[in-house]
Design a protein around this motif. Sequence first.
Motif, short mmCIF file in Angstrom:
data_model
loop_
_atom_site.label_atom_id
_atom_site.label_comp_id
_atom_site.label_asym_id
_atom_site.label_seq_id
_atom_site.Cartn_x
_atom_site.Cartn_y
_atom_site.Cartn_z
N ILE A 273 8.92 31.12 137.64
CA ILE A 273 8.55 31.85 138.87
C ILE A 273 7.06 32.12 138.87
N SER A 274 6.51 32.46 137.71
CA SER A 274 5.09 32.78 137.59
C SER A 274 4.21 31.57 137.90
N THR A 275 4.65 30.37 137.49
CA THR A 275 3.83 29.16 137.70
C THR A 275 3.80 28.73 139.16
N ILE A 276 4.84 29.11 139.93
CA ILE A 276 4.89 28.67 141.34
C ILE A 276 4.45 29.77 142.30
N SER A 277 4.09 30.96 141.77
CA SER A 277 3.69 32.07 142.63
C SER A 277 2.17 32.24 142.58
N ALA A 278 1.60 32.63 143.71
CA ALA A 278 0.15 32.78 143.79
C ALA A 278 -0.30 34.18 143.42
N PHE A 355 14.40 25.13 132.22
CA PHE A 355 13.41 26.07 132.77
C PHE A 355 12.06 25.92 132.06
N ILE A 356 12.08 25.77 130.74
CA ILE A 356 10.83 25.64 129.99
C ILE A 356 10.13 24.33 130.35
N ALA A 357 10.91 23.24 130.40
CA ALA A 357 10.33 21.93 130.73
C ALA A 357 9.72 21.94 132.13
N LEU A 358 10.41 22.55 133.08
CA LEU A 358 9.90 22.61 134.45
C LEU A 358 8.66 23.48 134.53
N SER A 359 8.64 24.56 133.76
CA SER A 359 7.45 25.43 133.74
C SER A 359 6.24 24.69 133.20
N VAL A 360 6.43 23.94 132.11
CA VAL A 360 5.34 23.16 131.53
C VAL A 360 4.85 22.11 132.53
N LYS A 361 5.79 21.45 133.22
CA LYS A 361 5.43 20.44 134.22
C LYS A 361 4.61 21.06 135.35
N LYS A 362 5.07 22.21 135.84
CA LYS A 362 4.34 22.88 136.92
C LYS A 362 2.95 23.30 136.45
N LYS A 364 1.19 21.80 134.12
CA LYS A 364 0.39 20.57 133.98
C LYS A 364 -0.19 20.16 135.33
N ILE A 365 0.62 20.29 136.37
CA ILE A 365 0.14 19.95 137.72
C ILE A 365 -1.07 20.78 138.08
N ARG A 366 -1.04 22.04 137.69
CA ARG A 366 -2.17 22.93 138.00
C ARG A 366 -3.40 22.52 137.17
N LEU A 367 -3.17 22.03 135.97
CA LEU A 367 -4.29 21.59 135.15
C LEU A 367 -4.97 20.38 135.78
N GLU A 368 -4.16 19.48 136.36
CA GLU A 368 -4.74 18.30 136.96
C GLU A 368 -5.50 18.60 138.24
#
Length: 368
Positions: A273-278, A355-362, A364-368
Amino acid sequence: MKRFKGFIKKEFYHIFRDKRSLFILFGMPIAQILLFGFAITNEINNVDIAILDHSKDATTNEIINKIAASEYFSIKQMVTREADIASVFQKGQVKAVLNFEKDFSKNLIKDHKATIQIITDATDPNTANTISNYVSAILQQYQKELNKDITIAYQIVPATRMVYNPELKSVYMFVPGVMTIILMLVSAMMTSISITREKELGTMEILLVSPLKPFQVIIGKVFPYIFLSIINAIVIVMLSIFIFNMPVQGSLVLLALESILFIISALALGILISTISATQQTAMMISLMGLMLPVILLSGFIFPISSMPFPLQIISNIIPAKWFIIIIKGIMLKGVGLEYIWKETLILMGMTVFFIALSVKKYKIRLE
């Protein structure tokens, strides 16, 4: 590893420096478990009822005395006319009225049958049904005493035995559910604001350029809350055992391991939730409103899942709380081992990894 340890230490400092977070983390669960444990019950005690006795004979007096002597009912008033029953209910003075027919004792002797009308306030259907059942049980016991010298040629006597909860204590049902809800909501809510806090404070750029890998950031954010949530779980279990006399029939070690697994699952969901919230406010709203209702309604905590419409039964399978409630009831009440709850454990593990894998993926997207 040295940088990673420093990052975890920084997270601990963040938590202990924020007094409001500490209050939410430790104060709210204790208050909730005490409130839910004492306030939520499906048992009845000292329910106010009224009596309308048209007969006023020895038999009705004996029945009234038996009802008054029970711990379940308190006779609030005696009604003299049937027309007064509606006004008594409208004033909210009683929850039920017992209406004894005229010539009750004579009918019982002459026709071997007499009628007591149980009128309940069904604005609360569960309480109304419980009152009706309790009164019927008292009347059946009285009838059994009257017929103790009469032999019936054929009798079918149901022998009822309540396993795991012989006294039908509602706390046995509510405490596992409340423990699940508290661990889910508090864990998810606290971690859901962890990354968004970095964004709002302007320290997100430091994390983005740091040599820490995305999975290290995720684990570093989760780890302190795992430790603190374990303390929370221990406090809840201790309150359940020593205040509510909740039994733990199974292994405490297995209960601890399953609780840690569920805590990690809830924390991973919070990080997602934290990775997809602004903003922190958005993360808080998603974790509260997006998780609270599904967890309460679709976990089987209050309403049996088997009684729900089929589409909701399917949806309930994606709620981690559903599987943890099955696990915790199995361990605490039934005393089962891992061989009986391995399926639920695997499902929780799968959800946690997802949940952990999806959080890491999200992330990573922000890193790119």
